[in-house]
Motif scaffolding. Structure first.
Motif, mmCIF file in Angstrom:
data_model
loop_
_atom_site.group_PDB
_atom_site.id
_atom_site.type_symbol
_atom_site.label_atom_id
_atom_site.label_comp_id
_atom_site.label_asym_id
_atom_site.label_seq_id
_atom_site.Cartn_x
_atom_site.Cartn_y
_atom_site.Cartn_z
ATOM 1 N N TYR A 10 0.846 -1.199 0.000
ATOM 2 C CA TYR A 10 0.000 0.000 0.000
ATOM 3 C C TYR A 10 0.877 1.243 0.000
ATOM 4 O O TYR A 10 0.634 2.201 -0.757
ATOM 5 C CB TYR A 10 -0.897 -0.029 1.240
ATOM 6 C CG TYR A 10 -1.995 1.019 1.278
ATOM 7 C CD1 TYR A 10 -3.254 0.759 0.750
ATOM 8 C CD2 TYR A 10 -1.792 2.258 1.889
ATOM 9 C CE1 TYR A 10 -4.280 1.698 0.819
ATOM 10 C CE2 TYR A 10 -2.803 3.207 1.959
ATOM 11 C CZ TYR A 10 -4.045 2.918 1.425
ATOM 12 O OH TYR A 10 -5.053 3.853 1.491
ATOM 13 N N LEU A 11 1.922 1.240 0.836
ATOM 14 C CA LEU A 11 2.841 2.384 0.906
ATOM 15 C C LEU A 11 3.572 2.580 -0.420
ATOM 16 O O LEU A 11 3.777 3.716 -0.857
ATOM 17 C CB LEU A 11 3.847 2.183 2.040
ATOM 18 C CG LEU A 11 3.268 2.209 3.458
ATOM 19 C CD1 LEU A 11 4.327 1.800 4.471
ATOM 20 C CD2 LEU A 11 2.709 3.590 3.787
ATOM 21 N N ARG A 12 3.972 1.479 -1.068
ATOM 22 C CA ARG A 12 4.635 1.595 -2.374
ATOM 23 C C ARG A 12 3.718 2.263 -3.392
ATOM 24 O O ARG A 12 4.169 3.076 -4.218
ATOM 25 C CB ARG A 12 5.087 0.213 -2.875
ATOM 26 C CG ARG A 12 6.371 -0.284 -2.239
ATOM 27 C CD ARG A 12 6.926 -1.479 -3.001
ATOM 28 N NE ARG A 12 6.051 -2.638 -2.934
ATOM 29 C CZ ARG A 12 6.106 -3.558 -1.981
ATOM 30 N NH1 ARG A 12 6.996 -3.450 -0.999
ATOM 31 N NH2 ARG A 12 5.284 -4.588 -1.985
ATOM 32 N N TYR A 13 2.440 1.915 -3.324
ATOM 33 C CA TYR A 13 1.462 2.531 -4.238
ATOM 34 C C TYR A 13 1.411 4.040 -4.023
ATOM 35 O O TYR A 13 1.403 4.821 -4.978
ATOM 36 C CB TYR A 13 0.092 1.891 -4.002
ATOM 37 C CG TYR A 13 -0.967 2.340 -4.987
ATOM 38 C CD1 TYR A 13 -1.178 1.646 -6.171
ATOM 39 C CD2 TYR A 13 -1.755 3.467 -4.739
ATOM 40 C CE1 TYR A 13 -2.154 2.050 -7.086
ATOM 41 C CE2 TYR A 13 -2.723 3.881 -5.640
ATOM 42 C CZ TYR A 13 -2.913 3.165 -6.813
ATOM 43 O OH TYR A 13 -3.868 3.584 -7.715
ATOM 44 N N LEU A 14 1.391 4.446 -2.756
ATOM 45 C CA LEU A 14 1.351 5.874 -2.438
ATOM 46 C C LEU A 14 2.607 6.595 -2.933
ATOM 47 O O LEU A 14 2.522 7.652 -3.571
ATOM 48 C CB LEU A 14 1.212 6.085 -0.929
ATOM 49 C CG LEU A 14 -0.045 5.536 -0.248
ATOM 50 C CD1 LEU A 14 0.002 5.846 1.237
ATOM 51 C CD2 LEU A 14 -1.301 6.114 -0.873
ATOM 52 N N TRP A 15 3.756 6.032 -2.639
ATOM 53 C CA TRP A 15 5.008 6.687 -3.018
ATOM 54 C C TRP A 15 5.213 6.689 -4.530
ATOM 55 O O TRP A 15 5.845 7.600 -5.070
ATOM 56 C CB TRP A 15 6.193 6.029 -2.316
ATOM 57 C CG TRP A 15 6.289 6.412 -0.876
ATOM 58 C CD1 TRP A 15 6.079 5.619 0.211
ATOM 59 C CD2 TRP A 15 6.585 7.720 -0.369
ATOM 60 N NE1 TRP A 15 6.231 6.341 1.359
ATOM 61 C CE2 TRP A 15 6.545 7.635 1.043
ATOM 62 C CE3 TRP A 15 6.879 8.945 -0.955
ATOM 63 C CZ2 TRP A 15 6.796 8.733 1.869
ATOM 64 C CZ3 TRP A 15 7.131 10.037 -0.140
ATOM 65 C CH2 TRP A 15 7.083 9.934 1.247
ATOM 66 N N HIS A 16 4.650 5.690 -5.196
ATOM 67 C CA HIS A 16 4.775 5.665 -6.653
ATOM 68 C C HIS A 16 4.085 6.891 -7.255
ATOM 69 O O HIS A 16 4.649 7.591 -8.099
ATOM 70 C CB HIS A 16 4.175 4.377 -7.217
ATOM 71 C CG HIS A 16 4.518 4.143 -8.655
ATOM 72 N ND1 HIS A 16 3.854 3.233 -9.454
ATOM 73 C CD2 HIS A 16 5.456 4.718 -9.474
ATOM 74 C CE1 HIS A 16 4.361 3.248 -10.669
ATOM 75 N NE2 HIS A 16 5.334 4.148 -10.711
#
Length: 352
Positions: free
Chosen positions: A214-220
């Motif tokens: 989920y965090l990777r999605y946000l940072w992407h």
């Protein structure tokens, strides 16, 4: 005034923990503006930065330095530095997450001119041969005046905060916003209704953190948005590079680490139809909030998700008795549109 002034340098923050915590306690009792001593000046935040910067390979590239100022055997101030070993560039540590940087000092410049001059002289003498890069220091603070003693050619930039206590209700806050943004807000909520979209605000902290995926999605989408800010074109290759940056941030980045480790760090996410549309990182301290990161997924631009995120969050904050919401450095348009008041910051960059 003849003060007994001594200044010592330390490479390990643990060695001055007691003195730092004493300054934190003094600051909590002061009635001066919060900007003079924020969460970014506390031991908790700086201890986190110390370990994040020196664990692993970080200590090979960066040396941490803490200049402790004692007056009559009592702690008066601490100047934290992160020194890049290769370039000898000394700056106030932030890991690019800190939005308001400063000397750690709960005292005023007025009445302490002798001490402040001694600090300026010490910095010039102890930083010879180094590039002194001091940025994002509030212009009204004692350290800004010390910087002027070192280099009178300070450069200013903007920083915006919203004093929430000046509004009796959330409705009063919203109605105080400029007419054009007020209309856009109503339009965004109407779009959600007519499009049959469901909006939800989610709040995460270190006890209840989102998954790494989920965090990777946000940072992407944060790094995608960052490319747009810099007017860079986006293609298949940049999609890969921004994703890799997101992977690195979640694995080793300072912002993500702060969310997972610090009790005062929170992640706010606005979801539309169960998909993240905007997020922001917030640090809580003494009923004040500092927000150094906000980004939107531009595929949801029709709904102004960044604006709605702030609006939905401020409903919670005002009910919780939050005094002020600091959107930190930067002149992004939304900061002024959301009722932000400018708190000028200054910087110097000088080879000593």
């Amino acid at each position: 005034m003849n003060n007994n002034i001594s200044i010592s340098q330390h490479s390990n923050i643990q060695n001055i923990k007691e003195q730092w915590l004493m300054l934190d306690k003094i600051a909590e009792k002061q009635t001066s503006a919060y900007i003079n001593y924020t969460y970014y000046q506390t031991y908790e935040w700086n201890n986190f930065l110390f370990h994040h910067s020196t664990d692993g390979l970080g200590k090979m590239t960066t040396a941490m330095r803490y200049d402790l100022v004692m007056v009559d055997d009592k702690p008066f101030a601490i100047i934290p530095f992160a020194v890049t070993r290769s370039s000898k560039k000394a700056r106030i540590p932030s890991c690019r997450v800190g939005g308001v940087l400063n000397m750690v000092c709960p005292y005023t410049y007025e009445g302490n001119e002798e001490i402040m001059k001694a600090i300026a002289d010490h910095l010039v003498e102890s930083c010879k041969g180094m590039m002194l890069s001091l940025a994002d220091v509030p212009c009204q603070t004692p350290f800004a005046k010390i910087m002027k003693l070192i280099d009178d050619n300070t450069i200013e930039r903007t920083s915006f905060h919203v004093p929430l206590t000046q509004f009796a209700t959330h409705e009063e806050y919203v109605s105080s916003l400029p007419k054009n943004i007020y209309k856009n807000i109503r339009k965004s909520y109407n779009h959600l209704t007519t499009d049959g979209k469901k909006m939800e605000l989610k709040v995460f902290n270190h006890d209840n953190m989102a998954s790494d995926s989920y965090l990777r999605y946000l940072w992407h989408f944060y790094f995608k948005r960052k490319m747009a800010w810099r007017h860079k074109s986006y293609n298949a290759f940049s999609n890969i590079t921004t994703y890799l940056k997101a992977v690195y941030e979640v694995k080793s980045g300072c912002a993500t680490a702060s969310l997972k480790k610090l009790k005062d760090a929170q992640l706010y996410v606005l979801e539309i139809d169960q998909k993240p549309a905007a997020f922001m990182i917030v640090y809580r301290h003494n009923k004040h909030l500092l927000m150094p990161r906000l980004a939107i997924d531009t595929s949801f631009s029709r709904y102004s998700p960044g604006i709605l995120l702030i609006l939905e969050a401020t409903k919670l904050w005002m009910n919780e008795g939050i005094v002020d919401f600091d959107m930190c450095r930067g002149d992004e348009r939304y900061k002024k549109e959301m009722g932000g008041i400018n708190e000028p910051l200054c910087r110097i960059e000088k080879r000593i």
